[in-house]
Design a protein around this motif. Structure first.
Motif, short mmCIF file in Angstrom:
data_model
loop_
_atom_site.label_atom_id
_atom_site.label_comp_id
_atom_site.label_asym_id
_atom_site.label_seq_id
_atom_site.Cartn_x
_atom_site.Cartn_y
_atom_site.Cartn_z
N ASP A 2 -129.49 91.13 -60.68
CA ASP A 2 -128.49 90.28 -60.03
C ASP A 2 -129.12 89.23 -59.11
OD1 ASP A 2 -125.92 90.33 -60.71
OD2 ASP A 2 -125.22 91.55 -59.02
N LEU A 3 -130.32 89.54 -58.62
CA LEU A 3 -131.01 88.59 -57.74
C LEU A 3 -131.17 87.23 -58.41
CD1 LEU A 3 -133.85 90.69 -56.11
CD2 LEU A 3 -132.07 89.41 -54.93
N GLN A 4 -131.34 87.23 -59.75
CA GLN A 4 -131.49 85.98 -60.47
C GLN A 4 -130.19 85.18 -60.42
OE1 GLN A 4 -134.23 84.77 -62.43
NE2 GLN A 4 -135.48 86.33 -61.46
N ARG A 5 -129.06 85.87 -60.53
CA ARG A 5 -127.77 85.17 -60.48
C ARG A 5 -127.54 84.60 -59.08
NH1 ARG A 5 -127.37 89.65 -63.43
NH2 ARG A 5 -126.84 89.34 -65.62
N THR A 47 -126.69 80.34 -68.85
CA THR A 47 -127.36 79.74 -70.00
C THR A 47 -128.81 79.36 -69.67
OG1 THR A 47 -126.43 77.61 -69.39
CG2 THR A 47 -125.29 78.85 -71.10
N GLY A 48 -129.07 78.90 -68.47
CA GLY A 48 -130.40 78.39 -68.16
C GLY A 48 -131.36 79.42 -67.61
N ILE A 49 -130.85 80.45 -66.93
CA ILE A 49 -131.73 81.38 -66.24
C ILE A 49 -131.63 82.79 -66.82
CG2 ILE A 49 -132.21 82.48 -64.02
CD1 ILE A 49 -131.05 79.82 -62.80
N ILE A 50 -130.41 83.28 -66.99
CA ILE A 50 -130.23 84.66 -67.43
C ILE A 50 -130.55 84.81 -68.92
CG2 ILE A 50 -128.62 86.60 -67.51
CD1 ILE A 50 -129.16 85.59 -64.71
N PHE A 51 -130.01 83.89 -69.73
CA PHE A 51 -130.13 84.02 -71.18
C PHE A 51 -131.59 84.08 -71.66
CE2 PHE A 51 -130.17 82.26 -75.50
CZ PHE A 51 -129.38 83.21 -76.12
N ASP A 62 -141.51 83.03 -74.77
CA ASP A 62 -142.67 82.45 -74.08
C ASP A 62 -142.41 81.00 -73.71
OD1 ASP A 62 -143.99 84.78 -74.22
OD2 ASP A 62 -145.29 84.24 -75.89
N LYS A 63 -141.80 80.28 -74.65
CA LYS A 63 -141.56 78.87 -74.42
C LYS A 63 -140.56 78.66 -73.28
CE LYS A 63 -140.51 74.94 -77.31
NZ LYS A 63 -141.53 73.95 -77.12
N MET A 64 -139.51 79.48 -73.26
CA MET A 64 -138.46 79.28 -72.27
C MET A 64 -138.80 79.87 -70.91
SD MET A 64 -135.00 79.68 -74.53
CE MET A 64 -133.91 78.92 -73.33
N THR A 65 -139.75 80.81 -70.87
CA THR A 65 -140.06 81.42 -69.58
C THR A 65 -141.48 81.09 -69.13
OG1 THR A 65 -140.85 83.45 -70.60
CG2 THR A 65 -138.53 83.35 -70.03
N PRO A 98 -138.09 84.59 -57.89
CA PRO A 98 -138.36 83.40 -58.69
C PRO A 98 -137.76 83.57 -60.07
CG PRO A 98 -140.32 84.78 -58.54
CD PRO A 98 -139.31 85.38 -57.62
N PHE A 99 -137.41 82.44 -60.70
CA PHE A 99 -136.91 82.49 -62.06
C PHE A 99 -138.05 82.82 -63.01
CE2 PHE A 99 -133.97 78.96 -60.47
CZ PHE A 99 -133.02 79.87 -60.07
N ALA A 100 -137.72 83.39 -64.16
CA ALA A 100 -138.73 83.65 -65.20
C ALA A 100 -139.03 82.34 -65.91
CB ALA A 100 -138.22 84.71 -66.17
N LYS A 101 -139.58 81.41 -65.16
CA LYS A 101 -139.95 80.10 -65.69
C LYS A 101 -141.30 79.72 -65.08
CE LYS A 101 -135.16 78.48 -65.96
NZ LYS A 101 -135.08 78.50 -67.43
#
Lengths: 295, 266
Positions: free
Chosen positions: A161-164, A179-183, A289-292, B111-114
């Motif tokens: 939930d910290l990410q949200r 869409t941008g962070i959780i997915f 890998d590409k998205m994160t 931090p975001f997983a980015k």
């Protein structure tokens, strides 16, 4: 009993159980491959099946299995994605949501023959779709949806939930955060769901007998017009898949080489599933890998 | 452990006539029927650090999270939060806009997983900043502001998940200040970190107060006394005292505050 001995016994039991699973799996796959691979040849993979004489191939059945999987995913993935996102991120935790959850689980445990007959009556007869890949894809969507929805929901819910909260604190809308962070974080779990459901599509026979049909009419692989009945892309043609073909040659096959065809087809089916699984894992990892930005 | 009984009417709020960045009037927080926080009337001076101290369950985090509307989904918040002459607790205010002016850093680094770069640029792009060189400038500025630039400048495109806890928390600070907010809310930002990382964060906050108004919740009284200009003491869902930090720690007016800072509490 002292803790050290207890621990050793527990370890041993766990190893034995794992060994049993691995041995069963190895025996099954080994048996299918060993009996099947000698019958696989370029001719077997590239020629059409024969009803009465020996020497038939599985070209169309192999293509139909793959095409059916693609069509099924095109229908079921967007629906599953939407409902998975809704259940994980938007649905209030109340009796209605848990009713939906239960309904989804019941759907996944329906006998496939029942779903097949239901789709036969509704889509093949009532909506006049006939025996067609489309009818088959709709029937398989019934099996696919619970698996996919569940895996998408669970992979989204496993993201902390910290990410949200981080997304919200930066003034991002809930949708953008999802869409941008959780997915992206949930991609590996979603890929696993797709692989599980794909296994079901490749292996399903009972539901397809009544929907996609048992016949493989001659089709042309150079005709790219999906509205032409002879085109390999036409979703309205009847299409026997590999699994249905295996079932058919074993039950009502009159060709002299029925058992060889069956063994060869089984081996091809296993190999295709393995290739699909590995490919999906590889693609999923690449995408993740590409998205994160993790290497 | 039971607390001693304190009179919630025994309060002391010092007033100062410096410029205010944020003023709250009569904030009440309800979780369902549970009245979790009472009568939040505090003012936060511009470009100062205000510490909110108190025991666990004192309501300081609950109060802090009202200030950028993070309680919207979990609680009912009444009262006024005045920011630039506008009540941002009103339901017709654009909450996304509010949060881009009032940033937040959480207790655990998230931090975001980015990549490190994308952690900073993701929200900026969503808010309409597309220019590549401007984005690069913001990345460097904000990482410098959070005293992280020298440690990560050679690996901006590596995953932020490879950072240590202290670095990750400074990245979260950088991510918040990249939005160029007015106010930074910090919810025990150093409580999950080791002493060296904590010291780094505190030095960073001292740098940041030139440009930002900072409101920080902390369990750590030494930390509050080291870094803050003003301190407010919270107890069981009430703010009981507000004053200059050195006064709170040397000569508090309220009995509960005195007991808390001297360790005679409960």
């Amino acid at each position: 009993m002292n803790p050290k001995i207890a621990n050793k016994i527990a370890d041993a039991v766990i190893y034995i159980l794992v060994a049993i699973v691995v041995i069963i799996l190895a025996l099954l796959i080994g048996f299918i491959l060993i009996t099947g691979i000698p019958h696989i040849s370029w001719h077997f993979l590239t020629s059409v099946s024969q009803s009465f004489s020996a020497g038939g191939g599985i070209r169309d059945q192999l293509f139909n299995s793959i095409y059916l999987l693609i069509l099924t995913l095109i229908i079921s993935f967007p629906i599953a994605l939407g409902s998975g996102i809704y259940l994980a991120e938007y649905a209030p935790k109340n009796w209605f949501t848990s009713l939906i959850q239960t309904a989804i689980e019941v759907l996944s445990s329906l006998p496939s023959i029942i779903v097949g007959l239901f789709c036969y009556l509704l889509f093949v007869i009532e909506f006049q779709l006939g025996f067609s890949i489309l009818s088959g894809a709709i029937a398989l969507t019934f099996f696919n949806l619970p698996l996919l929805t569940r895996s998408i929901q669970e992979s989204l819910e496993s993201v902390p939930d910290l990410q949200r909260q981080a997304g919200a604190s930066l003034g991002l809308s809930r949708w953008k955060t999802i869409t941008g962070i959780i997915f992206p974080i949930a991609i590996p779990g979603i890929i696993t769901g797709i692989i599980l459901s794909a296994g079901r599509v490749f292996g399903e026979a009972a539901a397809l007998i009544y929907t996609a049909g048992e016949s493989a009419p001659a089709i042309s692989y150079s005709n790219f017009n999906p509205f032409n009945p002879a085109s390999f892309l036409n979703p309205m043609r009847p299409a026997e898949t590999l699994a249905v073909h295996i079932w058919k040659v074993n039950t009502e096959g009159v060709t002299p080489d029925a058992s060889q065809i069956s063994s060869g087809s089984s081996a091809v089916l296993i190999i295709v599933i393995l290739i699909f699984n590995l490919g999906a894992h590889y693609l999923g990892k690449h995408l993740y890998d590409k998205m994160t930005a993790s290497k | 452990m039971a607390f001693k009984d304190y009179d919630f009417n025994d309060t002391y709020f010092a007033t100062f006539d410096d410029e205010k960045a944020l003023v709250t009037k009569d904030i009440q927080v309800y979780y369902g029927d549970n009245h979790a926080f009472h009568d939040g009337n505090l003012s936060f001076s511009r470009n100062k650090i205000t510490a909110l101290i108190g025991a666990s369950g004192s309501g300081k985090s609950t109060y802090l999270r009202c200030l950028n509307r993070m309680n919207d989904d979990v609680a009912r918040v009444t009262g006024q939060i005045m920011y630039r002459g506008m009540n941002i607790n009103s339901s017709d205010v654009n909450v996304y806009e509010v949060r881009s002016h009032i940033g937040m850093v959480f207790q655990r680094p998230n931090p975001f997983a980015k990549s490190i770069r994308e952690n900073i640029t993701f929200a900026l792009k969503q808010h309409g900043l597309k220019n590549k060189s401007e984005l690069d400038k913001r990345v460097e500025e904000s990482l410098r502001g959070a005293s992280l630039w020298d440690e990560v400048k050679d690996r901006l495109d590596k995953s932020a998940l490879s950072l240590s806890g202290g670095q990750a928390q400074r990245l979260c600070i950088a991510r918040a200040i990249a939005m160029k907010p007015d106010i930074l809310l910090m919810d025990e930002p150093a409580s999950a970190l080791d002493p060296i990382s904590t010291k780094n964060i505190e030095n960073t906050l001292n740098q940041l107060k030139k440009d930002y108004t900072i409101i920080i919740v902390t369990h750590n009284m030494q930390q509050a006394s080291r870094i803050s200009d003003y301190t407010s003491f919270f107890h069981l869902g009430h703010a009981l005292e507000f004053d200059r930090t050195e006064r709170i720690f040397t000569n508090p007016h309220v009995k509960a505050t005195e007991d808390y800072i001297s360790g005679n509490f409960g």
